[in-house]
Design a protein around this motif. Structure first.
Motif, PDB file in Angstrom:
ATOM      1  N   LYS A 485       0.835  -1.201   0.000  1.00 34.19           N
ATOM      2  CA  LYS A 485       0.000   0.000   0.000  1.00 34.19           C
ATOM      3  C   LYS A 485       0.868   1.248   0.000  1.00 34.19           C
ATOM      4  O   LYS A 485       0.634   2.204  -0.765  1.00 34.19           O
ATOM      5  CB  LYS A 485      -0.871  -0.014   1.258  1.00 34.19           C
ATOM      6  CG  LYS A 485      -2.340   0.226   0.986  1.00 34.19           C
ATOM      7  CD  LYS A 485      -3.116   0.119   2.279  1.00 34.19           C
ATOM      8  CE  LYS A 485      -4.595  -0.072   1.971  1.00 34.19           C
ATOM      9  NZ  LYS A 485      -5.375  -0.235   3.191  1.00 34.19           N
ATOM     10  N   LYS A 488       2.558   1.745  -3.327  1.00 37.54           N
ATOM     11  CA  LYS A 488       1.604   2.255  -4.325  1.00 37.54           C
ATOM     12  C   LYS A 488       1.374   3.750  -4.124  1.00 37.54           C
ATOM     13  O   LYS A 488       1.388   4.538  -5.085  1.00 37.54           O
ATOM     14  CB  LYS A 488       0.282   1.493  -4.197  1.00 37.54           C
ATOM     15  CG  LYS A 488      -0.651   1.681  -5.406  1.00 37.54           C
ATOM     16  CD  LYS A 488      -1.900   0.833  -5.212  1.00 37.54           C
ATOM     17  CE  LYS A 488      -2.853   1.055  -6.398  1.00 37.54           C
ATOM     18  NZ  LYS A 488      -4.097   0.278  -6.214  1.00 37.54           N
ATOM     19  N   ASN A 489       1.175   4.135  -2.867  1.00 38.60           N
ATOM     20  CA  ASN A 489       0.987   5.555  -2.547  1.00 38.60           C
ATOM     21  C   ASN A 489       2.199   6.372  -2.952  1.00 38.60           C
ATOM     22  O   ASN A 489       2.087   7.466  -3.513  1.00 38.60           O
ATOM     23  CB  ASN A 489       0.738   5.730  -1.047  1.00 38.60           C
ATOM     24  CG  ASN A 489      -0.640   5.244  -0.650  1.00 38.60           C
ATOM     25  OD1 ASN A 489      -1.523   5.109  -1.505  1.00 38.60           O
ATOM     26  ND2 ASN A 489      -0.829   4.967   0.629  1.00 38.60           N
ATOM     27  N   ASP A 490       3.381   5.798  -2.638  1.00 37.86           N
ATOM     28  CA  ASP A 490       4.632   6.493  -2.995  1.00 37.86           C
ATOM     29  C   ASP A 490       4.751   6.659  -4.501  1.00 37.86           C
ATOM     30  O   ASP A 490       5.171   7.718  -5.001  1.00 37.86           O
ATOM     31  CB  ASP A 490       5.840   5.698  -2.460  1.00 37.86           C
ATOM     32  CG  ASP A 490       5.930   5.771  -0.940  1.00 37.86           C
ATOM     33  OD1 ASP A 490       5.204   6.596  -0.354  1.00 37.86           O
ATOM     34  OD2 ASP A 490       6.711   4.995  -0.356  1.00 37.86           O
ATOM     35  N   GLU A 491       4.389   5.577  -5.227  1.00 35.26           N
ATOM     36  CA  GLU A 491       4.474   5.643  -6.695  1.00 35.26           C
ATOM     37  C   GLU A 491       3.500   6.683  -7.262  1.00 35.26           C
ATOM     38  O   GLU A 491       3.834   7.452  -8.177  1.00 35.26           O
ATOM     39  CB  GLU A 491       4.179   4.271  -7.294  1.00 35.26           C
ATOM     40  CG  GLU A 491       5.335   3.293  -7.157  1.00 35.26           C
ATOM     41  CD  GLU A 491       4.965   1.889  -7.579  1.00 35.26           C
ATOM     42  OE1 GLU A 491       3.777   1.656  -7.900  1.00 35.26           O
ATOM     43  OE2 GLU A 491       5.860   1.014  -7.554  1.00 35.26           O
ATOM     44  N   GLU A 492       2.271   6.713  -6.700  1.00 32.86           N
ATOM     45  CA  GLU A 492       1.280   7.697  -7.143  1.00 32.86           C
ATOM     46  C   GLU A 492       1.754   9.120  -6.883  1.00 32.86           C
ATOM     47  O   GLU A 492       1.644  10.005  -7.731  1.00 32.86           O
ATOM     48  CB  GLU A 492      -0.049   7.443  -6.426  1.00 32.86           C
ATOM     49  CG  GLU A 492      -0.816   6.243  -6.982  1.00 32.86           C
ATOM     50  CD  GLU A 492      -2.059   5.915  -6.159  1.00 32.86           C
ATOM     51  OE1 GLU A 492      -2.312   6.645  -5.176  1.00 32.86           O
ATOM     52  OE2 GLU A 492      -2.746   4.940  -6.504  1.00 32.86           O
ATOM     53  N   MET A 493       2.271   9.332  -5.718  1.00 29.86           N
ATOM     54  CA  MET A 493       2.792  10.658  -5.336  1.00 29.86           C
ATOM     55  C   MET A 493       3.947  11.062  -6.230  1.00 29.86           C
ATOM     56  O   MET A 493       4.074  12.219  -6.640  1.00 29.86           O
ATOM     57  CB  MET A 493       3.257  10.630  -3.872  1.00 29.86           C
ATOM     58  CG  MET A 493       2.128  10.535  -2.860  1.00 29.86           C
ATOM     59  SD  MET A 493       1.034  11.958  -2.880  1.00 29.86           S
ATOM     60  CE  MET A 493       2.091  13.201  -2.154  1.00 29.86           C
ATOM     61  N   GLY A 495       4.525   9.967  -9.302  1.00 27.94           N
ATOM     62  CA  GLY A 495       4.004  10.262 -10.655  1.00 27.94           C
ATOM     63  C   GLY A 495       3.409  11.663 -10.731  1.00 27.94           C
ATOM     64  O   GLY A 495       3.652  12.420 -11.683  1.00 27.94           O
ATOM     65  N   LYS A 496       2.637  12.007  -9.708  1.00 31.14           N
ATOM     66  CA  LYS A 496       2.020  13.331  -9.646  1.00 31.14           C
ATOM     67  C   LYS A 496       3.074  14.426  -9.587  1.00 31.14           C
ATOM     68  O   LYS A 496       2.984  15.461 -10.264  1.00 31.14           O
ATOM     69  CB  LYS A 496       1.131  13.392  -8.405  1.00 31.14           C
ATOM     70  CG  LYS A 496       0.149  14.541  -8.399  1.00 31.14           C
ATOM     71  CD  LYS A 496      -0.725  14.460  -7.154  1.00 31.14           C
ATOM     72  CE  LYS A 496      -1.659  15.669  -7.118  1.00 31.14           C
ATOM     73  NZ  LYS A 496      -2.454  15.693  -5.868  1.00 31.14           N
ATOM     74  N   ASP A 499       4.715  14.797 -13.001  1.00 26.51           N
ATOM     75  CA  ASP A 499       3.812  15.517 -13.939  1.00 26.51           C
ATOM     76  C   ASP A 499       3.816  17.009 -13.661  1.00 26.51           C
ATOM     77  O   ASP A 499       3.921  17.845 -14.579  1.00 26.51           O
ATOM     78  CB  ASP A 499       2.388  14.983 -13.817  1.00 26.51           C
ATOM     79  CG  ASP A 499       2.270  13.571 -14.382  1.00 26.51           C
ATOM     80  OD1 ASP A 499       3.195  13.136 -15.105  1.00 26.51           O
ATOM     81  OD2 ASP A 499       1.269  12.883 -14.059  1.00 26.51           O
TER      82      ASP A 499
END
Length: 562
Positions: A485, A488-493, A495-496, A499
């Motif tokens: 979890k 995943k959160n780290d990867e999402e952060m 990516g954001k 960007d």
């Protein structure tokens, strides 16, 4: 025979802490082991292993000090081991528990104290155990007479076997191997050229050493070369100071002669102090069974002054190896008897020699062992008279049917008597068979229960193991889930963030490009104004400078932007 010797619960065997019974057992063992397979069961001690075999003798040591704890250990050991004969020392209360766990073994009891007194054993238990033992060995006639007076039915079983002493270790002070030891002890303790009186024993009121100390002032008036050695402590190796010991010390400080208080002396060194002395005094106030120090004093060639208490006088031949004090509560009686010996050097010498002679001829350990072997041999033929009245009645009724009505006349008939005996043997055999059967069943049930318990515990262990593994797996899975979890959160952060960074970078580049263009236009205008009316060479130089300045400004601006 396979023989078990059960010592008391107080002190261990060998006698590393002393003890008359422990010394007795250790003294006879080298002689007994030659003819029998012997195991000694006694109390444990930190200085000794719980089990060992020395010179073919097996030593087993169990928790002791408290009788009830010791009794349980004895029962457990006897139940799991088989012996032809069990010799119990000074603990009659062990007889019944031992008989219950070893129904076939012969039992011999050795008595070293008044353990049959009503305050020490219940009369019903005493009568019962007297039926179970084949013989009762006592250390003195006094002990034997006490038992017989309380329980007359025991008379035929009681036998006195006097104790012994190691005549090779306890030697007179003038013996070639003891002379230097005697001289060294006397020199080290200020006893040179003194007539040394020796007391050896526990420092307690019933041993009465204070009576000897209180006799000294009267003796010192007549004998100017006296010295006193008090060897012993409160209880064997315990050096605790009691009120009585403090009292004896305060008396001793006032004496006009040298007094040496040795405290506890290791059993292996006691003989040295006997060799250093000139006269031995036993001051017992209680009914002493027969103190073993008398044997040691005789072997060391010392005249003896003892008390008319218990069995002590039994080894004294008056005016031959010593004197007996009839009123030991009176210190002046000790002064009188000690003075009589000290004032006659010829009598003193003869008494010492006679004592040594008696020790060598009558009180050696091989003689004690020889008498014990006789007792053990006689015990083989012992048969307990255990045909009760009910069994007798049953036998008579059966025989009455067989032989007719005139039973009373036929009781005189040998054939009838033989039939009674035969019937008794059959009943006994049957009873023994039933007991064995019941015992076997009991043991089988016990064994089955133990096996079931083992299986149960194994299952419980296995179940517990499975549950632990399950919990461990669930814990690991939860941990793994949390990690995934977080990842995943780290990867999402990330990516954001990337960007946003890209977006921001494009806008900044666009802005920078505009600013560069604007700056370039401004610079061109300035350049055009400055170049008006300038020569070709000047224009070239100015262009070079401007280019350099432009590059530096762009670098600086780029740094700031970063």
């Amino acid at each position: 025979m396979k023989i078990l010797m059960i010592c008391t619960e107080k002190l261990p065997v060998p006698p590393v802490l002393g003890g008359a019974i422990q010394t007795y057992i250790s003294g006879v063992l080298p002689h007994l082991r030659k003819q029998h397979d012997i195991t000694v069961l006694g109390t444990d001690d930190p200085s000794l292993p719980n089990q060992e075999t020395i010179d073919g003798i097996h030593y087993v040591r169990i928790p002791g000090k408290i009788f009830e704890i010791y009794r349980e250990g004895v029962e457990k050991y006897v139940q799991s081991n088989q012996f032809d004969l069990i010799h119990i020392f000074n603990r009659p209360r062990l007889v019944i528990p031992v008989r219950n766990t070893a129904p076939e073994a012969k039992i011999v009891l050795s008595m070293h104290n008044d353990m049959f007194e009503p305050e020490k054993i219940d009369s019903e238990e005493a009568m019962k155990l007297l039926e179970e033992v084949s013989q009762i060995v006592t250390v003195s006639d006094y002990i034997g007479n006490v038992i017989k007076s309380l329980y007359p039915q025991a008379e035929s079983k009681v036998r006195t076997i006097y104790s012994g002493v190691d005549i090779e270790r306890f030697l007179p002070g003038n013996h070639s191997s003891m002379k230097h030891i005697r001289n060294d002890i006397r020199k080290a303790n200020g006893l040179e050229n003194k007539k040394v009186l020796l007391f050896a024993g526990r420092l307690s009121n019933n041993k009465g050493v204070d009576k000897l100390v209180r006799a000294i002032p009267e003796l010192s008036k007549k004998f100017k070369d006296l010295a006193l050695v008090i060897m012993g402590s409160k209880w064997f190796s315990l050096e605790e100071t009691t009120d009585y010991i403090a009292y004896v010390r305060s008396l001793a400080k006032k004496l006009p002669i040298p007094v040496v208080a040795t405290g506890f002396v290791a059993p292996s060194k006691i003989q040295n102090w006997f060799a250093a002395a000139d006269l031995f005094v036993c001051t017992s106030q209680w009914q002493e069974p027969l103190a073993r120090v008398h044997y040691e004093a005789m072997a060391a060639g010392l005249p003896i002054v003892t008390t008319a208490r218990g069995g002590n006088p039994e080894v004294i031949h008056p005016r031959e190896n010593g004197l007996v004090v009839e009123r030991p509560e009176d210190p002046s009686c000790f002064a009188e008897h000690i003075g009589e010996i000290l004032s006659n050097s010829s009598l003193m010498r003869k008494m010492g020699e006679k004592g040594r002679e008696l020790a060598v001829s009558r009180y050696t350990w091989d003689r004690v062992a020889s008498e014990l072997l006789e007792v053990w041999e006689q015990s083989k033929t012992f048969v307990k008279k255990d045909v009760d009245e009910k069994m007798k009645a049953q036998i008579i009724n059966e025989l009455d049917n067989e032989l007719g009505n005139d039973l009373e006349n036929k009781l005189e008939d040998e054939k009838f008597e033989e039939k009674i005996k035969e019937k008794s043997r059959e009943e006994k055999k049957k009873k023994s068979k039933e007991e064995k059967k019941n015992k076997f069943k009991k043991e089988k049930k016990k064994k089955y229960a133990e096996e079931m318990m083992l299986i149960f515990w194994e299952e419980m262990k296995e179940k517990s193991k499975e549950e632990n593994n399950k919990k461990k797996y669930e814990k690991e899975m939860k941990k793994k889930s949390k990690k995934e979890k977080k990842k995943k959160n780290d990867e999402e952060m990330m990516g954001k963030y990337e960007d946003d960074a890209k977006k921001k970078s494009k806008e900044e580049k666009k802005k920078l490009k505009k600013e560069k263009k604007k700056y370039a236009e401004e610079m061109m205008i300035k350049y055009a104004e400055k170049m008006k009316g300038k020569s070709k060479e000047e224009k070239k130089k100015f262009n070079k400078e401007m280019k350099k300045k432009y590059v530096e400004e762009m670098k600086e601006k780029s740094k700031k932007e970063k």
